[in-house]
Design a protein around this motif. Structure first.
Motif, PDB file in Angstrom:
ATOM      1  N   GLN A 333       0.814  -1.215   0.000  1.00  9.21           N
ATOM      2  CA  GLN A 333       0.000   0.000   0.000  1.00  9.21           C
ATOM      3  C   GLN A 333       0.850   1.270   0.000  1.00  9.21           C
ATOM      4  O   GLN A 333       0.371   2.344  -0.355  1.00  9.21           O
ATOM      5  CB  GLN A 333      -0.942   0.017   1.209  1.00  9.21           C
ATOM      6  CG  GLN A 333      -1.887  -1.157   1.234  1.00  9.21           C
ATOM      7  CD  GLN A 333      -3.312  -0.741   1.552  1.00  9.21           C
ATOM      8  OE1 GLN A 333      -3.944  -0.045   0.773  1.00  9.21           O
ATOM      9  NE2 GLN A 333      -3.798  -1.168   2.686  1.00  9.21           N
ATOM     10  N   LYS A 334       2.107   1.137   0.409  1.00 10.78           N
ATOM     11  CA  LYS A 334       2.997   2.296   0.456  1.00 10.78           C
ATOM     12  C   LYS A 334       3.892   2.390  -0.782  1.00 10.78           C
ATOM     13  O   LYS A 334       4.660   3.343  -0.913  1.00 10.78           O
ATOM     14  CB  LYS A 334       3.865   2.220   1.715  1.00 10.78           C
ATOM     15  CG  LYS A 334       3.059   2.202   3.008  1.00 10.78           C
ATOM     16  CD  LYS A 334       3.961   2.021   4.211  1.00 10.78           C
ATOM     17  CE  LYS A 334       3.150   1.933   5.497  1.00 10.78           C
ATOM     18  NZ  LYS A 334       4.022   1.698   6.685  1.00 10.78           N
ATOM     19  N   GLN A 335       3.815   1.394  -1.669  1.00 10.12           N
ATOM     20  CA  GLN A 335       4.684   1.360  -2.833  1.00 10.12           C
ATOM     21  C   GLN A 335       4.056   2.046  -4.046  1.00 10.12           C
ATOM     22  O   GLN A 335       2.835   2.187  -4.143  1.00 10.12           O
ATOM     23  CB  GLN A 335       5.013  -0.090  -3.204  1.00 10.12           C
ATOM     24  CG  GLN A 335       5.915  -0.805  -2.212  1.00 10.12           C
ATOM     25  CD  GLN A 335       6.243  -2.218  -2.660  1.00 10.12           C
ATOM     26  OE1 GLN A 335       5.391  -3.102  -2.652  1.00 10.12           O
ATOM     27  NE2 GLN A 335       7.489  -2.433  -3.061  1.00 10.12           N
ATOM     28  N   THR A 336       4.909   2.453  -4.950  1.00 10.30           N
ATOM     29  CA  THR A 336       4.473   2.967  -6.241  1.00 10.30           C
ATOM     30  C   THR A 336       4.919   1.975  -7.318  1.00 10.30           C
ATOM     31  O   THR A 336       6.095   1.650  -7.416  1.00 10.30           O
ATOM     32  CB  THR A 336       5.095   4.345  -6.522  1.00 10.30           C
ATOM     33  OG1 THR A 336       4.715   5.248  -5.478  1.00 10.30           O
ATOM     34  CG2 THR A 336       4.611   4.905  -7.855  1.00 10.30           C
ATOM     35  N   ASN A 337       3.969   1.472  -8.084  1.00  4.17           N
ATOM     36  CA  ASN A 337       4.259   0.480  -9.140  1.00  4.17           C
ATOM     37  C   ASN A 337       5.089  -0.699  -8.617  1.00  4.17           C
ATOM     38  O   ASN A 337       6.191  -0.969  -9.106  1.00  4.17           O
ATOM     39  CB  ASN A 337       4.993   1.140 -10.312  1.00  4.17           C
ATOM     40  CG  ASN A 337       4.185   2.231 -10.961  1.00  4.17           C
ATOM     41  OD1 ASN A 337       2.971   2.108 -11.119  1.00  4.17           O
ATOM     42  ND2 ASN A 337       4.850   3.318 -11.342  1.00  4.17           N
ATOM     43  N   PRO A 338       4.595  -1.410  -7.610  1.00  2.96           N
ATOM     44  CA  PRO A 338       5.341  -2.562  -7.081  1.00  2.96           C
ATOM     45  C   PRO A 338       5.526  -3.644  -8.133  1.00  2.96           C
ATOM     46  O   PRO A 338       4.620  -3.914  -8.918  1.00  2.96           O
ATOM     47  CB  PRO A 338       4.468  -3.052  -5.931  1.00  2.96           C
ATOM     48  CG  PRO A 338       3.094  -2.556  -6.246  1.00  2.96           C
ATOM     49  CD  PRO A 338       3.288  -1.252  -6.947  1.00  2.96           C
ATOM     50  N   GLU A 339       6.686  -4.246  -8.138  1.00  2.61           N
ATOM     51  CA  GLU A 339       6.983  -5.300  -9.099  1.00  2.61           C
ATOM     52  C   GLU A 339       6.124  -6.526  -8.824  1.00  2.61           C
ATOM     53  O   GLU A 339       6.065  -7.039  -7.706  1.00  2.61           O
ATOM     54  CB  GLU A 339       8.472  -5.672  -9.007  1.00  2.61           C
ATOM     55  CG  GLU A 339       8.871  -6.913  -9.802  1.00  2.61           C
ATOM     56  CD  GLU A 339       8.532  -6.822 -11.290  1.00  2.61           C
ATOM     57  OE1 GLU A 339       8.292  -7.874 -11.899  1.00  2.61           O
ATOM     58  OE2 GLU A 339       8.500  -5.687 -11.829  1.00  2.61           O
ATOM     59  N   ASN A 340       5.445  -7.017  -9.879  1.00  2.00           N
ATOM     60  CA  ASN A 340       4.657  -8.239  -9.769  1.00  2.00           C
ATOM     61  C   ASN A 340       4.333  -8.750 -11.163  1.00  2.00           C
ATOM     62  O   ASN A 340       4.509  -8.044 -12.157  1.00  2.00           O
ATOM     63  CB  ASN A 340       3.382  -7.995  -8.954  1.00  2.00           C
ATOM     64  CG  ASN A 340       2.323  -7.233  -9.721  1.00  2.00           C
ATOM     65  OD1 ASN A 340       1.372  -7.816 -10.230  1.00  2.00           O
ATOM     66  ND2 ASN A 340       2.465  -5.911  -9.838  1.00  2.00           N
ATOM     67  N   ILE A 341       3.855  -9.969 -11.252  1.00  2.00           N
ATOM     68  CA  ILE A 341       3.684 -10.632 -12.533  1.00  2.00           C
ATOM     69  C   ILE A 341       2.670  -9.957 -13.444  1.00  2.00           C
ATOM     70  O   ILE A 341       2.752 -10.052 -14.666  1.00  2.00           O
ATOM     71  CB  ILE A 341       3.320 -12.118 -12.338  1.00  2.00           C
ATOM     72  CG1 ILE A 341       3.461 -12.885 -13.665  1.00  2.00           C
ATOM     73  CG2 ILE A 341       1.926 -12.260 -11.730  1.00  2.00           C
ATOM     74  CD1 ILE A 341       3.351 -14.385 -13.520  1.00  2.00           C
ATOM     75  N   THR A 342       1.715  -9.235 -12.890  1.00  2.00           N
ATOM     76  CA  THR A 342       0.711  -8.589 -13.744  1.00  2.00           C
ATOM     77  C   THR A 342       1.336  -7.523 -14.640  1.00  2.00           C
ATOM     78  O   THR A 342       0.761  -7.158 -15.668  1.00  2.00           O
ATOM     79  CB  THR A 342      -0.413  -7.936 -12.914  1.00  2.00           C
ATOM     80  OG1 THR A 342       0.083  -6.785 -12.241  1.00  2.00           O
ATOM     81  CG2 THR A 342      -1.005  -8.913 -11.927  1.00  2.00           C
ATOM     82  N   ASN A 343       2.514  -7.025 -14.257  1.00  2.82           N
ATOM     83  CA  ASN A 343       3.191  -6.019 -15.082  1.00  2.82           C
ATOM     84  C   ASN A 343       3.561  -6.559 -16.461  1.00  2.82           C
ATOM     85  O   ASN A 343       3.806  -5.786 -17.394  1.00  2.82           O
ATOM     86  CB  ASN A 343       4.463  -5.517 -14.391  1.00  2.82           C
ATOM     87  CG  ASN A 343       4.164  -4.758 -13.113  1.00  2.82           C
ATOM     88  OD1 ASN A 343       3.050  -4.285 -12.917  1.00  2.82           O
ATOM     89  ND2 ASN A 343       5.154  -4.648 -12.243  1.00  2.82           N
TER      90      ASN A 343
END
Length: 627
Positions: A333-343
């Motif tokens: 919730q505190k991240q901006t554009n967190p890395e994850n597979i949906t990217n």
């Protein structure tokens, strides 16, 4: 203020005694033994017990300062901490974890949370609290006029003492701080490797307060931009090597479906538990003919969102700080554009047939880039299409959940990413199915034989609907791969010792299945056998890409090496290590010291990248590591 008399003295004696008594009650909620709690308070950890009592005393007088009515303050004090104690006891029983600040998010869903607890217990607690509150109201009306009433100056002092006592814990984990020094002198135990041990020593209230401020991850030794750049360079080369044998470069031509099957785990594999008939013959057959094995879970009886987080990000929960108990709530919730597979996908959707804000999923999914999230709260175009239950079950059935996935598959022409988190087999397991022939025996179930039988019936329903789901996917003329896994065992095997059966009770079932079209058109693999006997949730991205013949990013190249060469890893709840490592060939637990030099080097790279992506400067992202 009225003349200080004997009644006022008795009031403060009562407050002090209440703090001592409630301190024992709270400690009992952790250990489940009055004698153990008393021994801790009087001889083993007397300093920390006195700290708990002191905090409770300041909270009590703070409430008195706010309300200025003795018996009303008493009612509120006892209600709050009795509920805290009961909640802590239940969480320890079902999840082997104490209550933590991150659990407060569930208060916004208190109605739904209560449905997961025995109705009998809820009623009993409610009756006791109502009677207690009623007595306090009567006493206040009958004797309140004889008791202490404070002037506003004294009330402010009492309130400030309460605020300062609680606020001081903000710096409890800062080396050299006044609070840290005070707790150390009081005998605070900092078992960084084991939260449950720490709580047994320090008490649930102090553990709760010292975890208010979250440290995402300790900075690994040697972290710098130059070091991250060298890792990026290393795995760019690794990606080039892997991609030479991967035919598919465009992930958006494929559909990848994650299915988190709530609490799915083979009851017959649990030590000291015997089931009269196989509850999962279809899935057992599916596993025999496709990529499959056991998944090492970082939870027991709960922690669904933590496993979900690992499958999305490829990051290991056990490498985070102990105070980070919920990455969804405390990190994403505190991240901006967190890395994850949906990217990696143009189209991505999530489905969960329950309320949408448990574990803050609605906001977390937005952070992760999901374009749609269908749950029982969504309406209109985002409404779930199917919400039937099964055989008298409490929650939306897996059959309905799978139908919602199939609906999503049909409504997108090209490839996409779909996440399904099912609900059918969620606790409580006291809800009997209409038609069940399952009988359970053995000491492993303890007093929960009926619950294990109900759970087994739920697993059999999942078994049937999963076979039908895969059959329907096989009839679809586009490449589809499914990563299917159980997130954790249900917390109902109270006849077994977690210390003795730590690995077995953290193993669930998983498989990765490609439909006929994918296999026939070079987008899927029938079965991968190497390094699949046991894996972890953070290994699913690497396995899925290998199954799909999909080219990898440098980050996914690193995850591939981790999945292939490292032991399965999980957050440990028992023992003297923060991490549970399991050899993928033998299925036995090993220590970090048992790792080879090559494995330790790879693990160091992994930790540096995980820190960089979550708590560090993001050097790797800027260098194109994740693309």
């Amino acid at each position: 203020m009225k003349r200080f008399n004997k009644i006022y003295i008795l009031q403060f004696i009562f407050i002090i005694l209440s703090a001592f008594i409630m301190g024992l009650v709270i400690d009992y909620s952790q250990t489940g033994s009055l004698s153990f709690a008393f021994t801790n308070a009087t001889s083993t950890f007397p300093g920390m017990y006195l700290v708990t009592v002191l905090v409770l005393f300041f909270i009590y007088i703070g409430l008195f300062g706010i309300i200025n009515r003795f018996f009303y303050s008493t009612a509120l004090f006892y209600v709050v901490f009795l509920i805290f104690s009961i909640a802590n006891r239940l969480k320890v029983i079902y999840r082997t974890e104490p209550i933590l600040p991150s659990d407060l998010m569930f208060l916004s869903n208190i109605k739904e949370l209560l449905t997961m607890i025995s109705l009998k217990l809820v009623i009993e607690v409610a009756i006791v609290l109502i009677i207690g509150i009623g007595i306090c109201i009567f006493l206040e009306h009958r004797f309140g006029k004889y008791l202490l009433r404070m002037k506003w100056q004294t009330r402010i002092v009492f309130l400030l003492l309460a605020v300062l006592s609680l606020g001081s814990f903000y710096s409890a984990n800062d080396e050299g701080s006044l609070t840290n020094k005070f707790l150390t002198k009081a005998g605070r135990s900092d078992f960084t490797a084991n939260l449950i041990w720490e709580t047994n020593s320090n008490g649930p209230l102090i553990t709760f307060l010292t975890n208010v401020r979250v440290n995402v991850m300790d900075e690994p030794k040697g972290y710098s931009q130059s070091k991250i750049d060298s890792i990026v360079k290393k795995y760019k080369k690794e990606a080039e090597s892997i991609n030479k044998n991967r035919p598919n470069s465009n992930i958006n031509k494929q559909t990848l479906i994650y299915v988190l099957s709530e609490s799915f785990s083979d009851p017959s594999r649990v030590p000291n538990v015997k089931v009269n008939t196989d509850s999962m013959p279809n899935i057992r057959n599916i596993k025999a003919n496709t990529t499959s094995g056991l998944m090492l879970s970082s939870g027991y009886g709960g922690g669904t969102a933590n496993m979900e987080y690992m499958t999305f990000t490829g990051l290991a929960y056990n490498q985070f700080s102990k105070s980070l108990q919920s990455p969804y709530v405390q990190l994403v919730q505190k991240q901006t554009n967190p890395e994850n597979i949906t990217n990696q996908f143009d189209t991505k959707s999530a489905i969960h047939p329950y309320i949408g804000n448990f574990y803050s999923r609605a906001s977390v999914y937005k952070k992760f880039g999901f374009q749609t999230f269908r749950n029982i709260n969504t309406t209109g175009d985002l409404a779930l299409q199917y919400t039937d239950t099964a055989d008298g079950g409490q929650y939306v059935s897996d059959e309905s959940s799978y139908k919602n996935v199939l609906w999503q598959v049909d409504h997108v022409k090209d490839g996409q990413f779909i996440s399904l988190v099912t609900m059918q087999n969620h606790m409580p397991y006291t809800n009997k199915y209409k038609n069940s022939n399952f009988k359970v025996s053995g000491s492993g179930a303890g007093k929960n034989t009926k619950q294990v039988e109900n759970f087994s019936k739920g697993i059999s329903l999942t078994d049937t609907s999963t076979k039908e789901f895969l059959s329907k996917l096989d009839s679809i003329k586009k490449p589809i791969t499914v990563v299917w896994y159980g997130d954790h065992l249900p917390g109902i095997y109270d006849g077994n010792s977690m210390e003795k059966y730590n690995v077995a009770q953290h193993e669930t079932d998983y498989f990765i299945y490609s439909n006929k079209y994918a296999i026939n058109h070079g987008y899927g693999t029938k079965k991968i056998s190497k390094n699949t006997k046991i894996t972890d949730p953070n290994g699913f991205i690497a396995l899925a890409y290998k199954q799909m013949g999909q080219k990898v990013t440098p980050f996914y190249a690193m995850l591939t090496k981790i999945q292939e060469d490292e032991p399965a890893m999980a957050k440990s709840t028992v023992g003297n290590s923060e991490s549970l490592y399991v050899n993928k060939k033998t299925g036995k637990s090993i220590s970090y010291q048992d790792l080879t030099k090559k494995q330790k080097k790879l693990m160091k790279d992994y930790k540096l990248i995980q820190y960089d992506l979550t708590a560090g400067k993001g050097y790797s992202t800027k260098a194109g590591f994740t693309k």
